[in-house]
Design an enzyme around this catalytic site. Sequence first.
Site, short mmCIF file in Angstrom:
data_model
loop_
_atom_site.label_atom_id
_atom_site.label_comp_id
_atom_site.label_asym_id
_atom_site.label_seq_id
_atom_site.Cartn_x
_atom_site.Cartn_y
_atom_site.Cartn_z
CD GLU A 1 -5.55 0.00 3.02
OE1 GLU A 1 -6.06 -0.31 1.88
OE2 GLU A 1 -5.18 -1.00 3.85
CB SER B 1 -9.37 -1.35 4.27
OG SER B 1 -10.01 -2.59 3.56
NE ARG C 1 -3.67 -2.26 0.22
CZ ARG C 1 -3.50 -3.70 -0.43
NH1 ARG C 1 -2.55 -3.75 -0.99
NH2 ARG C 1 -4.57 -4.51 -0.43
#
Length: 332
Positions: free
Chosen positions: A324, A254, A205
């Site tokens: 995130e 998320s 990520r």
Amino acid sequence: MSSLAPSSPLSLAGGAGGGPVGGVPQASRSFPPLTPPASGRGIEGRITPAAPLAPLVWFKSGGAAQWLFEPKDVADLSAFLAALDPATPVMALGLGSNMIVRDGGVPGVVIRLGKPFAKVELLDATTLRCGGGASGILVSSTARDAGIGGVEFLRSIPGTVGGFVRMNGGAYGRETKDILVECEVVLRSGERQVLAVEQLGYTYRHSTLPEGCVVVSATFHGHAEDPAVIQAEMDRIAAAREESQPLRSKTGGSTFKNPPGHKAWALIDAAGCRGLRIGDAQVSEKHCNFLLNLGSATSAEIEALGEEVRARVRAHSGVTLEWEIQRVGVEK
């Protein structure tokens, strides 16, 4: 379900309320004056002052952009950034699906890529060129129709190609780095560059894309596959998301990255955070790694809830969760 009040004030002193001043709508708080390049100087896109961002993000909360620029095409974006004061902060906005826009708004210029950047074209039997504003559903559906497999996972990511490339977006065992060949970006200076996947420094990520650059297109490579097989995989992914995620809620996807060796949702659940609330912000009872806006939550409440979850997980398991979701702008 448990609830709590914020333990300390989250606002910044000196913030100004947002109301018309001199007939011009103001952003959510006072920012230093900024005059972006004007239309007629080779700039053809739409420039909007004090543009509300809440309607453009999934949480439906947060303040306004000092300026919002929607370029006509890549050349227009390049000309705009080249003419913009280099000290002016720039932020790209896709679908706003993984973002908390703070209540004080976003200083500088927010760039939103619209329909001109949402095109997907077939380069050869297994390769697609996708605009930075193209959605994951559009990319995966186009790939299916062309018999290109390996791209199905993008169906499950609520975002656009620009965000996938910047964040190495992924799901169901696949990541953007697995299919990306190269991307074209417009740097903060206005310069256009093509970067190969090897130049992006991908980790989980994360990428090393330059600050302030905008991803305007990406080339993805898959493999030849029967469209019926691709559709079956897309259906499987869609069903799995429907079963496990709060898809019809005001959410940001998320919230925290999965720490090495752990699932974020399981750590959150074990720390007793399922259903935890601050005001109208709630930890989803369906999937603990999703935060929800139940109605009128402020971005400050949503972010405070996330920080409370991090604190409880750290106290329970010793693991520090990493955000995130992007948190942008300033507090009110």
